[in-house]
Design an enzyme around this catalytic site. Sequence first.
Site: not given
Length: 475
Positions: A205, A250, A254, A261, A328
């Site tokens: 992860k 990806f 930006g 995350c 967030r």
Amino acid sequence: MRLVAFGVGYVGLVTGTGLAELGHDVLCVDIDAQRVRQLKDGVIPIYEPGLTDLVRRNERARRLSFALEVTPPYDEADAYFIAVGTPPDSSGAADITAVLKVADRIAQIAKRGALVVVKSTVPVGTCDTIQSRIDGKSAVTLEVVSNPEFLKEGSAIEDFFRPDRIVLGARSEQAREALRALYAPLQLSGERLVMTDPRSSELTKYAANAMLAMRVSFMNELSRLCDATGADVHAVRLGIGSDMRIGKRFLYAGPGYGGSCFPKDVQALTHLGRAHGVPMRLTEATHLANDEQTQFVVQLVERTVGALAGKTIAFWGLAFKPETDDIRESPALRVAEGLIARGARVVGHDPEAGRNFAKAMAHHGGKVKVVDRDYDALDEADALVLLTEWRSYRAPNFAEIRRRLQKGDATAAPAVIDARNVWRPAEVLRAGLRYQGIGVLSGARPPATAAPGFDHAPAKPGTRRPAPPTTPTVR
């Protein structure tokens, strides 16, 4: 199966609702009384496309319920899911306090053998720690397994029902078979399960999020280099993305990544490496590059409109990404802080996140305002900054933007700063506006061999080329 999900945030609520939709009986538990009351009343406290209908349908079918405590018959559940937050502490390490508290509750509650499924993003070894705690407190046999979530905010429902992969870290064959049965409905079109041990699952992860964040930060660094050298980040993106070893996903520049995350997990992986004597140089650089990209956007605004003291800057997009109300670590927050520090005032709009942004920036008083209609944010503003690429912003009326913005001084037209590179500079310029993107060039006439809307011809540094007609990947 009879299941319990602890935590009704993005992960717990989507997971619990998704499992109910698959036919299981699910109880979602949370310590936040107001949030539980809202859910019982049919009010979904977060914005996630498609979630409201799923929750209400499964509540009506009595497969999904919400509570503050686990009550019978759910004290004899087949599996208990832990989906509570693991925020970073002051050192950047993941704080697993909430995870351990839930594990202790499960050890006290469970009246029959079951699985304890950790969906929270936790450091390597956490499942082993939980197993040790539970073994010393539970009167029944509970096996702890790792099942990290890979749900993207804004498309979490789609990700649950059509996952790229389902990573399962378990030690016993009995646990593996139980998990296979649980997720069998999601396997009908092909094998998606990745079976491994808990520690490898936990690290997977972190590794996945860190690698994606690296790609974002690398392109953002390249965009700054393009801005300095007169190169075009769109051309660079197309050139490297055509390499099958790299791929096209990806690779969009930006204002920096945000959300719950990437920032947290990049820092947590860095801390994990440090704790084990393995310096994670790339994650350290990724985090630093992300912070620097936000400051670069602030500098672009100042470079475009001049001294910021006393000026009003309009924001379109306040959430960290489209299709969510989550702010967030949103770039909009950090850019706003940078502009306000230079004496500017911010007026923002977002289809869903306006209320959350206003609450987060309330300490600035009248220096920050949020409006309900997108074009109303432009009235009397000196410039517009696009920070989140919601669909409603992608094809705006530039003539109306020009009419609403301040006229500026006698030598300069009003400016738009496209921090997502989604607008075609030629359209902006035709409306009598100035265009500033992130490392993109425009102004040169495309040669006959160029792709439509994209110019490969040489241009003087500082001029702007039209962007290619592509849609950026939503992060």
